[in-house]
Each structure stands twice: as C-alpha cells, then as structure tokens.
Design a protein around this motif. Structure first.
Motif, PDB file in Angstrom:
ATOM      1  N   CYS A 147       0.838  -1.205   0.000  1.00 43.99           N
ATOM      2  CA  CYS A 147       0.000   0.000   0.000  1.00 43.99           C
ATOM      3  C   CYS A 147       0.865   1.244   0.000  1.00 43.99           C
ATOM      4  O   CYS A 147       0.571   2.231  -0.684  1.00 43.99           O
ATOM      5  N   THR A 148       1.972   1.197   0.801  1.00 50.77           N
ATOM      6  CA  THR A 148       2.857   2.352   0.882  1.00 50.77           C
ATOM      7  C   THR A 148       3.516   2.635  -0.462  1.00 50.77           C
ATOM      8  O   THR A 148       3.594   3.782  -0.906  1.00 50.77           O
ATOM      9  N   ARG A 149       3.958   1.568  -1.136  1.00 53.54           N
ATOM     10  CA  ARG A 149       4.575   1.746  -2.462  1.00 53.54           C
ATOM     11  C   ARG A 149       3.577   2.335  -3.451  1.00 53.54           C
ATOM     12  O   ARG A 149       3.919   3.193  -4.260  1.00 53.54           O
ATOM     13  N   TYR A 150       2.337   1.862  -3.365  1.00 56.64           N
ATOM     14  CA  TYR A 150       1.304   2.354  -4.284  1.00 56.64           C
ATOM     15  C   TYR A 150       1.004   3.827  -4.012  1.00 56.64           C
ATOM     16  O   TYR A 150       0.881   4.628  -4.947  1.00 56.64           O
ATOM     17  N   GLU A 151       0.900   4.191  -2.726  1.00 56.68           N
ATOM     18  CA  GLU A 151       0.632   5.584  -2.373  1.00 56.68           C
ATOM     19  C   GLU A 151       1.776   6.493  -2.832  1.00 56.68           C
ATOM     20  O   GLU A 151       1.547   7.594  -3.329  1.00 56.68           O
ATOM     21  N   LYS A 152       2.994   6.004  -2.668  1.00 55.73           N
ATOM     22  CA  LYS A 152       4.142   6.793  -3.122  1.00 55.73           C
ATOM     23  C   LYS A 152       4.121   6.958  -4.639  1.00 55.73           C
ATOM     24  O   LYS A 152       4.460   8.014  -5.171  1.00 55.73           O
ATOM     25  N   LEU A 153       3.727   5.893  -5.335  1.00 54.37           N
ATOM     26  CA  LEU A 153       3.660   5.938  -6.792  1.00 54.37           C
ATOM     27  C   LEU A 153       2.623   6.956  -7.253  1.00 54.37           C
ATOM     28  O   LEU A 153       2.864   7.709  -8.205  1.00 54.37           O
ATOM     29  N   LEU A 154       1.497   7.012  -6.553  1.00 57.52           N
ATOM     30  CA  LEU A 154       0.452   7.980  -6.912  1.00 57.52           C
ATOM     31  C   LEU A 154       0.968   9.420  -6.795  1.00 57.52           C
ATOM     32  O   LEU A 154       0.612  10.290  -7.601  1.00 57.52           O
ATOM     33  N   LYS A 155       1.775   9.659  -5.775  1.00 52.93           N
ATOM     34  CA  LYS A 155       2.281  11.008  -5.522  1.00 52.93           C
ATOM     35  C   LYS A 155       3.543  11.316  -6.330  1.00 52.93           C
ATOM     36  O   LYS A 155       3.981  12.462  -6.389  1.00 52.93           O
ATOM     37  N   SER A 156       4.088  10.273  -6.952  1.00 49.64           N
ATOM     38  CA  SER A 156       5.344  10.430  -7.682  1.00 49.64           C
ATOM     39  C   SER A 156       5.159  11.250  -8.960  1.00 49.64           C
ATOM     40  O   SER A 156       4.074  11.306  -9.546  1.00 49.64           O
ATOM     41  N   ASP A 192       6.347   7.619 -16.296  1.00 53.58           N
ATOM     42  CA  ASP A 192       6.634   6.347 -16.961  1.00 53.58           C
ATOM     43  C   ASP A 192       6.406   5.172 -16.011  1.00 53.58           C
ATOM     44  O   ASP A 192       5.847   4.138 -16.400  1.00 53.58           O
ATOM     45  N   ALA A 193       6.838   5.330 -14.757  1.00 59.20           N
ATOM     46  CA  ALA A 193       6.624   4.279 -13.758  1.00 59.20           C
ATOM     47  C   ALA A 193       5.131   4.093 -13.488  1.00 59.20           C
ATOM     48  O   ALA A 193       4.645   2.960 -13.330  1.00 59.20           O
ATOM     49  N   LYS A 194       4.417   5.200 -13.445  1.00 59.30           N
ATOM     50  CA  LYS A 194       2.962   5.120 -13.238  1.00 59.30           C
ATOM     51  C   LYS A 194       2.293   4.369 -14.390  1.00 59.30           C
ATOM     52  O   LYS A 194       1.396   3.549 -14.174  1.00 59.30           O
ATOM     53  N   GLN A 201      -7.042   4.740 -10.748  1.00 59.06           N
ATOM     54  CA  GLN A 201      -6.418   5.892 -10.084  1.00 59.06           C
ATOM     55  C   GLN A 201      -5.152   6.341 -10.814  1.00 59.06           C
ATOM     56  O   GLN A 201      -4.901   7.540 -10.969  1.00 59.06           O
ATOM     57  N   LEU A 202      -4.375   5.379 -11.260  1.00 56.31           N
ATOM     58  CA  LEU A 202      -3.146   5.726 -11.977  1.00 56.31           C
ATOM     59  C   LEU A 202      -3.446   6.318 -13.352  1.00 56.31           C
ATOM     60  O   LEU A 202      -2.818   7.311 -13.758  1.00 56.31           O
ATOM     61  N   PHE A 203      -4.383   5.731 -14.060  1.00 57.13           N
ATOM     62  CA  PHE A 203      -4.742   6.280 -15.373  1.00 57.13           C
ATOM     63  C   PHE A 203      -5.276   7.704 -15.245  1.00 57.13           C
ATOM     64  O   PHE A 203      -4.997   8.565 -16.090  1.00 57.13           O
ATOM     65  N   GLU A 204      -6.060   7.960 -14.197  1.00 57.59           N
ATOM     66  CA  GLU A 204      -6.569   9.313 -13.965  1.00 57.59           C
ATOM     67  C   GLU A 204      -5.412  10.295 -13.766  1.00 57.59           C
ATOM     68  O   GLU A 204      -5.471  11.437 -14.233  1.00 57.59           O
ATOM     69  N   ASN A 205      -4.382   9.861 -13.045  1.00 56.57           N
ATOM     70  CA  ASN A 205      -3.187  10.682 -12.841  1.00 56.57           C
ATOM     71  C   ASN A 205      -2.457  10.982 -14.141  1.00 56.57           C
ATOM     72  O   ASN A 205      -1.842  12.038 -14.306  1.00 56.57           O
ATOM     73  N   LEU A 206      -2.533  10.021 -15.060  1.00 58.40           N
ATOM     74  CA  LEU A 206      -1.726  10.095 -16.280  1.00 58.40           C
ATOM     75  C   LEU A 206      -2.382  10.845 -17.431  1.00 58.40           C
ATOM     76  O   LEU A 206      -1.684  11.323 -18.331  1.00 58.40           O
ATOM     77  N   ILE A 207      -3.678  10.918 -17.440  1.00 60.06           N
ATOM     78  CA  ILE A 207      -4.397  11.453 -18.602  1.00 60.06           C
ATOM     79  C   ILE A 207      -3.920  12.851 -18.984  1.00 60.06           C
ATOM     80  O   ILE A 207      -3.610  13.131 -20.147  1.00 60.06           O
TER      81      ILE A 207
END
Length: 268
Positions: free
Chosen positions: A20-29, A33-35, A53-59
C-alpha cells in the motif's frame, strides 16, 4: 484448516502495508513512466481500482503525447470492468471524439452504447437511459452497418423496444385503473398506433373499448351518442381481430349497453 502463526500474520500485514505504501508513493510520484507501467500491470492483473487511479493521474500528463491513446482506452476499459458505466461511457465517447482514426475507435463507440445499455433500468422505471441507448446503437449501426456486432445489437434493440412498449402500455392501462377514461382511451389508441403488432394488442383494444364506454356513458347527453357509437365501432374491430378473446363476454356487454343507450337517445 491451516492456522496462520502470529509471526506469519505479522509478515503478511507488513507485506500488505508495504504494498500500500509503495502504491501511495507511486500515486504522488512525478515519474509518469513508472505510473504508466504500473497502471498497465494492474490492468492486466484485473486490479482495476488501482489502475483507474493511476490512469486518472496520467491522462493530463500524457495528453497529445506517446501512450495518450492507450491510457485513454485502458482507463475507459477499467471503468467499464468496474461497472461504472456512466463514467466509462463518457470516456469511450471522448476517446471516439479525440481519436476517430484509432483502430479502436469503432469499438469505443460500441462500448459507449453498451454502457448506456447496461444503465437501462427495469421497464417500470424512468426509461431515459433506454431511449438514449437505442439512439446510440442506431447511430453506431449507421456508421458501421457491416459490424460484427450487428446481430447482438439487433437483439439489444428488440429487448429495449419491448421494454419501452411495456412501459407505454402500463401508463395507458394505468389511466384506466385510475378511472381517467378519456386519457386511457387516447393513450391506448396511441399505443395501438405505435405498436400495431404488440403482444398487448388484445388487452389494449379491450381496455380502450371499456374506457370508451365509461367515458361515453358518463358524458353530457349531447355528446353521449357519438361517443357510444365509437364504442360500437371499436367492438366491431375488436371481435374481428379476436373472435375467441378472453374478454369477449365483457366486450359484448359494453356493446349491448351502448346500443341500448343509443336507441334510447334516438327516441327522445
């Protein structure tokens, strides 16, 4: 039954929290490309909630850039898999609008219509989504008349039109039940005009006749004769269509009463 030891439980909990921590960090990263790589892996693993959630961040980041079309597509697909049909339909329509020459444009338009179809409620509820789904499918067929989806779409259209038919019949019949006989007569007549081959035709014709009689017999005397004559005419059409109807005795009674009332009016 295997019992997890306290140590095993602690290790499992740490692993979950770490994930969960890795995922939360990834969202804030800021590492897009990693996302993107993670989003695709979550999608392929059917973990659509995290993929969304990640796709929303990337759009916004990838708009007009490499991967933008894939992100838009898999975002819409993830929403559809999560049965968020309203959002998925919007995203598929947006995909079709922005990328009309993409190899998946046709499928996007089909999926948008399918999302609207999935939103179509039971027949007794408001049918706005049903009519919109019908329009979307018809629009798709106009654009892609040779699509492999044509047979199934025709099945969906038949299903939804039957739903609208049932809804319209129930509304018209409801006027009869609530003794709004003029409204019932007009609505049932319109129903028969709109659905001449309806499986509810026998019922609609009978209740139109019954409504006509109740409306006519309770009319002002100067209106009564013409309205009851219409009942006689409706009866003739009814028995021509349904000689062995389950309603025949009741229809005959309305006919006889109407003829008697007309004869009485003519003697005055």
């Amino acid at each position: 039954m295997r019992i997890i030891s306290k140590l095993g439980l602690i290790v499992l909990t740490i692993a979950i929290l770490s994930g969960c921590t890795r995922y939360e960090k990834l969202l804030k990263s800021a590492d897009s490309d990693a996302k993107y790589e993670a989003a695709m892996k979550y999608y392929e693993a059917h973990n659509y909630t995290k993929a969304i959630q990640l796709f929303e961040n990337l759009i916004m980041h990838y708009h007009g850039k490499e991967h933008s079309e894939d992100i838009a597509w898999y975002y819409a697909m993830s929403l559809m898999q999560e049965q968020d049909y309203f959002s998925a339909g919007y995203q598929f329509r947006t995909f079709y609008k922005h990328y009309p020459y993409n190899d998946r444009a046709e499928e996007a338009l089909y999926n948008a219509a399918m999302c609207k179809y999935h939103e179509s409620p039971e027949y007794y509820l408001d049918q706005k989504q049903t009519t919109e789904a019908i329009t979307d499918f018809e629009s798709y067929l106009d654009r892609y008349p040779t699509s492999v989806h044509v047979p199934e779409i025709n099945g969906y259209l038949d299903e939804m039109r039957a739903k609208l038919m049932r809804k319209d019949y129930d509304i018209a019949y409801g006027y009869y039940l609530t003794e709004q006989y003029n409204a019932a007569y007009v609505s049932l007549q319109n129903f028969l005009n709109n659905y001449p081959d309806s499986p509810y035709k026998e019922d609609a014709m009978f209740y139109m006749l019954a409504s006509g009689y109740q409306y006519g017999i309770n009319s002002r005397e100067d209106k009564m004769k013409d309205r009851l004559q219409q009942v006689v005419n409706d009866f003739d059409r009814f028995v021509t269509s349904f000689r062995d109807s389950k309603y025949l005795a009741r229809a005959q009674d309305y006919y006889t009463k109407s003829k008697a009332a007309i004869a009485k009016l003519e003697t005055r």
